[in-house]
Design a protein around this motif. Structure first.
Motif, PDB file in Angstrom:
ATOM      1  N   VAL A   1       3.182 -11.471   1.887  1.00 47.37           N
ATOM      2  CA  VAL A   1       3.005 -11.866   3.286  1.00 47.37           C
ATOM      3  C   VAL A   1       4.187 -11.399   4.120  1.00 47.37           C
ATOM      4  N   HIS A   2       5.398 -11.614   3.625  1.00 51.51           N
ATOM      5  CA  HIS A   2       6.592 -11.250   4.385  1.00 51.51           C
ATOM      6  C   HIS A   2       6.855  -9.749   4.377  1.00 51.51           C
ATOM      7  N   LEU A   3       6.206  -9.042   3.453  1.00 52.84           N
ATOM      8  CA  LEU A   3       6.318  -7.585   3.426  1.00 52.84           C
ATOM      9  C   LEU A   3       5.137  -6.926   4.141  1.00 52.84           C
ATOM     10  N   ASP A   4       4.252  -7.735   4.710  1.00 53.82           N
ATOM     11  CA  ASP A   4       3.076  -7.229   5.430  1.00 53.82           C
ATOM     12  C   ASP A   4       2.264  -6.286   4.550  1.00 53.82           C
ATOM     13  N   VAL A   5       2.014  -6.710   3.315  1.00 49.69           N
ATOM     14  CA  VAL A   5       1.220  -5.906   2.388  1.00 49.69           C
ATOM     15  C   VAL A   5      -0.262  -6.162   2.671  1.00 49.69           C
ATOM     16  N   PRO A   6      -1.068  -5.134   2.898  1.00 49.73           N
ATOM     17  CA  PRO A   6      -2.500  -5.337   3.130  1.00 49.73           C
ATOM     18  C   PRO A   6      -3.188  -5.966   1.915  1.00 49.73           C
ATOM     19  N   LEU A   7      -4.367  -6.543   2.137  1.00 49.85           N
ATOM     20  CA  LEU A   7      -5.055  -7.276   1.075  1.00 49.85           C
ATOM     21  C   LEU A   7      -5.393  -6.388  -0.124  1.00 49.85           C
ATOM     22  N   ARG A   8      -5.805  -5.151   0.120  1.00 57.19           N
ATOM     23  CA  ARG A   8      -6.132  -4.251  -0.994  1.00 57.19           C
ATOM     24  C   ARG A   8      -4.924  -4.095  -1.911  1.00 57.19           C
ATOM     25  N   GLU A   9      -3.766  -3.895  -1.309  1.00 54.69           N
ATOM     26  CA  GLU A   9      -2.549  -3.687  -2.097  1.00 54.69           C
ATOM     27  C   GLU A   9      -2.020  -4.985  -2.691  1.00 54.69           C
ATOM     28  N   ARG A  10      -2.341  -6.127  -2.084  1.00 54.05           N
ATOM     29  CA  ARG A  10      -1.975  -7.399  -2.714  1.00 54.05           C
ATOM     30  C   ARG A  10      -2.725  -7.571  -4.033  1.00 54.05           C
ATOM     31  N   ASN A  11      -3.986  -7.187  -4.059  1.00 55.38           N
ATOM     32  CA  ASN A  11      -4.733  -7.228  -5.313  1.00 55.38           C
ATOM     33  C   ASN A  11      -4.083  -6.344  -6.372  1.00 55.38           C
ATOM     34  N   GLN A  12      -3.574  -5.183  -5.951  1.00 57.44           N
ATOM     35  CA  GLN A  12      -2.902  -4.294  -6.901  1.00 57.44           C
ATOM     36  C   GLN A  12      -1.631  -4.928  -7.453  1.00 57.44           C
ATOM     37  N   LEU A  13      -0.911  -5.660  -6.615  1.00 54.73           N
ATOM     38  CA  LEU A  13       0.283  -6.370  -7.087  1.00 54.73           C
ATOM     39  C   LEU A  13      -0.095  -7.411  -8.141  1.00 54.73           C
ATOM     40  N   LEU A  14      -1.155  -8.149  -7.882  1.00 47.68           N
ATOM     41  CA  LEU A  14      -1.599  -9.174  -8.831  1.00 47.68           C
ATOM     42  C   LEU A  14      -2.030  -8.545 -10.156  1.00 47.68           C
ATOM     43  N   LEU A  15      -2.767  -7.450 -10.075  1.00 46.34           N
ATOM     44  CA  LEU A  15      -3.200  -6.769 -11.295  1.00 46.34           C
ATOM     45  C   LEU A  15      -2.004  -6.252 -12.092  1.00 46.34           C
ATOM     46  N   ALA A  16      -1.010  -5.719 -11.399  1.00 47.82           N
ATOM     47  CA  ALA A  16       0.173  -5.200 -12.084  1.00 47.82           C
ATOM     48  C   ALA A  16       0.935  -6.298 -12.807  1.00 47.82           C
TER      49      ALA A  16
END
Length: 262
Positions: free
Chosen positions: A59-74
Motif C-alpha cells: 500500500v505504501h509503495l503504491d503497488v498495483p493489485l496485479r503486482e500485489r498478487n505476485q508479491l504474495l505468490l513469491a
C-alpha cells in the motif's frame, strides 16, 4: 544440460518496488509504521513477511493489485485479489455502470480501456474518429495508443501530432514507472519508433492540450478526462478506466452533435 531460472523472492521484489519509488528503508519503515530493521530483514530474506505485512508495505509503495498478487505468490501465499473477465456476473454492477457512463456521454466519444490501453467498450460517437484508419488497426483487440499514433491510424490527420504524441507517450511512461509492466515497455518501444517527434509548443490560449483531428474539411478539437473505480479489489476493475472526450470549442461540439444525431 537444462538451464534453470531463479524466481525472484518476495524480499527482492519489495526492494525493487522501494527503489523504484525512490524510498530508503528508513523512509518506508516510517511510512508503514514498521521498524527499519524488519524491512531490511524482509528484503534480505532473513524474515518472511506475513500477508498482512506484504499488504501494508505494498500500500505504501503504491503497488498495483496485479503486482500485489505476485508479491504474495513469491512469499508462498495464495493471491488475495481476484481477476474476473469484465462480463463475469461478479462484475456486472461495474460493467453496467461503465456502459451507463458511455451512453450518458453521447454525443461525445468515450471508451473503456484496460491497463494496456486496449479498447474493451466504446460508445457510437467514437465512430467519427475511426474513418480512414487501416482495417488491421481496427481488429480486436484495438489498442487506442497504437491506433492514434500509427501512420495508418489517426496520426496523419492530427494537426498537432507532436503535442499529442508527447502527451500520450508521457502517459505511457508514467504507467510504466508505476507498474513496471513488460508489455507496456514493449508498447512504448513500438510507439516511440513510429514517425514523428515529441514536439510542439502549446498555444498560449489553450488551458489544456487538445487533439486537433481533421474530419473531412473540418477540424475536430477535443480533450480527454479519465475516470476509474477508486475502491477496486479486483485486478480487472483496478486496471480499467474510462477515457471521455469533450469538445474544446463550440464548433467541435456542433460537429459531434451532428455526427451522432445526423
Amino acid at each position: 544440460m537444462t538451464g534453470t531460472t531463479t524466481r525472484p523472492t518476495v524480499g527482492s521484489l519489495l526492494r525493487a518496488w522501494r527503489e523504484r519509488r525512490g524510498l530508503s528503508q528508513l523512509q518506508l519503515s516510517l511510512d508503514a509504521a514498521v521498524s527499519a530493521r524488519h524491512v531490511s530483514f524482509v528484503e534480505t530474506g532473513r524474515a518472511t513477511p506475513t500477508p498482512a505485512m506484504i499488504e501494508r508495505l505494498a500500500v505504501h509503495l503504491d503497488v498495483p493489485l496485479r503486482e500485489r498478487n505476485q508479491l504474495l505468490l513469491a512469499a508462498g501465499y495464495a493471491p488475495h485479489y481476484g481477476e474476473h473477465p469484465l462480463d463475469a456476473p461478479a462484475l456486472r454492477a461495474v460493467s453496467d455502470a461503465f456502459r451507463t457512463l458511455l451512453d450518458a456521454h453521447l454525443p461525445y466519444p468515450a471508451l473503456v480501456l484496460d491497463r494496456w490501453w486496449d479498447v474493451l467498450d466504446r460508445n457510437r460517437a467514437t465512430d467519427i474518429l475511426l474513418d480512414g484508419c487501416a482495417e488491421h488497426l481496427l481488429e480486436p483487440p484495438v489498442n487506442a495508443l497504437r491506433l492514434t499514433l500509427h501512420p495508418q491510424g489517426l496520426a496523419p490527420r492530427i494537426d498537432n501530432l507532436g503535442q499529442w504524441r508527447r502527451h500520450l507517450l508521457s502517459q505511457l511512461r508514467a504507467r510504466i514507472d508505476r507498474t513496471d509492466d513488460p508489455r507496456l515497455r514493449e508498447l512504448y518501444r513500438e510507439l516511440s519508433g513510429y514517425p514523428g517527434a515529441e514536439d510542439g509548443v502549446a498555444d498560449a490560449a489553450d488551458v489544456v492540450v487538445p487533439m486537433r483531428l481533421r474530419i473531412g474539411a473540418q477540424t475536430l478539437s477535443v480533450f480527454g478526462i479519465a475516470a476509474s473505480v477508486l475502491s477496486a479489489t479486483d485486478v480487472t476493475i483496478d486496471e480499467l478506466h474510462i477515457e471521455a472526450f469533450y469538445p474544446a470549442d463550440e464548433r467541435t461540439a456542433r460537429m459531434l452533435r451532428a455526427g451522432v444525431g445526423g
